[in-house]
Design a protein around this motif. Structure first.
Motif, mmCIF file in Angstrom:
data_model
loop_
_atom_site.group_PDB
_atom_site.id
_atom_site.type_symbol
_atom_site.label_atom_id
_atom_site.label_comp_id
_atom_site.label_asym_id
_atom_site.label_seq_id
_atom_site.Cartn_x
_atom_site.Cartn_y
_atom_site.Cartn_z
ATOM 1 N N LYS A 222 0.816 -1.218 0.000
ATOM 2 C CA LYS A 222 0.000 0.000 0.000
ATOM 3 C C LYS A 222 0.852 1.271 0.000
ATOM 4 O O LYS A 222 0.338 2.361 -0.256
ATOM 5 N N LEU A 223 2.139 1.154 0.302
ATOM 6 C CA LEU A 223 3.009 2.324 0.320
ATOM 7 C C LEU A 223 3.339 2.802 -1.090
ATOM 8 O O LEU A 223 3.722 3.956 -1.282
ATOM 9 N N MET A 273 5.765 13.270 0.625
ATOM 10 C CA MET A 273 7.148 12.856 0.401
ATOM 11 C C MET A 273 7.177 11.456 -0.194
ATOM 12 O O MET A 273 6.486 10.560 0.290
ATOM 13 N N LEU A 274 7.993 11.283 -1.224
ATOM 14 C CA LEU A 274 8.102 9.989 -1.884
ATOM 15 C C LEU A 274 9.558 9.570 -2.007
ATOM 16 O O LEU A 274 10.428 10.384 -2.315
ATOM 17 N N ILE A 275 9.816 8.295 -1.772
ATOM 18 C CA ILE A 275 11.131 7.706 -1.981
ATOM 19 C C ILE A 275 11.272 7.376 -3.458
ATOM 20 O O ILE A 275 10.495 6.595 -4.013
ATOM 21 N N LEU A 281 7.033 6.924 2.650
ATOM 22 C CA LEU A 281 7.870 6.443 3.753
ATOM 23 C C LEU A 281 7.074 5.470 4.605
ATOM 24 O O LEU A 281 5.873 5.652 4.834
ATOM 25 N N SER A 282 7.740 4.436 5.091
ATOM 26 C CA SER A 282 7.085 3.518 6.022
ATOM 27 C C SER A 282 7.043 4.153 7.413
ATOM 28 O O SER A 282 7.738 5.141 7.696
ATOM 29 N N ALA A 283 6.231 3.582 8.299
ATOM 30 C CA ALA A 283 6.141 4.086 9.669
ATOM 31 C C ALA A 283 7.505 4.025 10.355
ATOM 32 O O ALA A 283 7.924 4.969 11.033
#
Length: 339
Positions: A222-223, A273-275, A281-283
């Protein structure tokens, strides 16, 4: 915002010199954690030997995270807390919200200037308990609010209580985490201790973005963003750099990649924000950007931990400030005689 500072080393005192036994109070000092959030400031001050004796936080979800990690549920709304219910302590800590100050044009008294703001409750507790020191944290823009009048009022009120006040804007990027997060730190002391703010850590001690990222294969699917978002980001990038990078869209719609994160925000869009323009970003990655240890428990949904990390502090910054505060307090003759 800069100030003239004098440190122990500047006046010929060795920060590692032997101390009198009366300074041992600072080997087991007590603090209170106001506007506690999920406990970032608490972690920093516990790391230098402090013991939390009271905490306050009104957000229920933040209290869930706090309880899961510290085994105690913070008291609720600070405006309803009677100072008689707060145990004695040595240092007050607060990452307080910046509510607009209502400055009355023809005010009748200095004490009315902070009424109706949450800073007033910090002032109220300081006045009632008069601890030996305090540390407050807020957004950098506090210094510019209402052309600087808000900040001047805060400093004036703290000084009117009899405290020696120091303040400086510190950036988390300078203290080991890959996040550009500038915050105003305000430290106050009952005595004129030789205090100075910490200096940036060496480059060798700084984590890179790569250091905080989790393996893609371990992450919730889902990320990942859809192709439309990814391509839209790529088309609007102002430049290209090596991966990994983080992009965010600023208010003008520009997208620029960096090898560090911009400041985590509590109210930002999930796509803010996107990697590598591919995923959120994950938790755990958000917690790492704030310097939280990997054994910090995540017990709330993703949307809640995103808000909580955005409202929290960069722990390495606060830890560095805590060390400097303790160093100064341990070497003050008047503090040594504290009974």
């Amino acid at each position: 915002m800069e100030q003239m500072e004098f440190c122990l080393e500047d006046i010929g005192i060795d920060s590692g010199s032997n101390l009198s036994s009366k300074s041992l109070i600072w080997d087991d000092f007590k603090f209170i954690d106001l506007f506690a959030g999920i406990g970032g400031i608490r972690i920093a001050f516990e790391s230098v030997g402090g013991k939390c004796v009271f905490s306050s936080e009104w957000d229920d979800r933040a209290c869930e995270t706090y309880f899961a990690n510290f085994g105690e549920h913070p008291e609720g709304d600070i405006t309803k807390i009677n100072t008689d219910k707060i145990p004695d302590f040595n240092i007050l800590l607060a990452g307080f919200p910046c509510q607009p100050f209502s400055i009355i044009g023809d005010r009748t008294g200095f004490n009315h200037e902070t009424q109706g703001t949450l800073f007033f409750d910090i002032e109220r507790i300081l006045a009632a308990k008069m601890p030996l020191a305090f540390m407050l944290e807020n957004v950098r823009n506090l210094t510019a609010h209402e052309s600087g009048r808000t900040f001047k009022i805060i400093i004036a009120h703290l000084e009117s209580l009899g405290y020696y006040v120091h303040y400086k804007v510190l950036n988390a990027l300078d203290f080991g985490v890959p996040q550009k997060r500038e915050r105003i730190i305000i430290c106050g002391f009952k005595h004129d201790v030789p205090f100075c703010f910490p200096k940036p850590v060496p480059e060798s001690e700084k984590l890179s973005l790569q250091d905080i990222l989790e393996p893609n294969e371990d992450l919730d699917e889902k990320l990942w963003v859809n192709d439309s978002i990814r391509l839209n980001r790529m088309l609007r990038m102002k430049k290209f750099i090596s991966t990994p990078y983080i992009t965010h869209e600023n208010v003008s719609g520009s997208v620029t990649p960096h090898h560090f994160s911009c400041a985590l925000r509590a109210g930002a869009s999930a796509n803010y924000m996107l990697i590598n323009n591919e995923r959120r970003l994950s938790a755990r990655e958000m917690l790492r950007l704030q310097g939280f240890p990997d054994d910090f428990k995540i017990v709330v949904p993703y949307s809640s931990i995103r808000k909580q990390t955005g409202n929290s502090v960069a722990i390495p910054v606060i830890k560095a400030v805590a060390r400097q505060m303790l160093k100064a307090l341990r070497h003050c003759e008047e503090i040594r005689d504290y009974d």
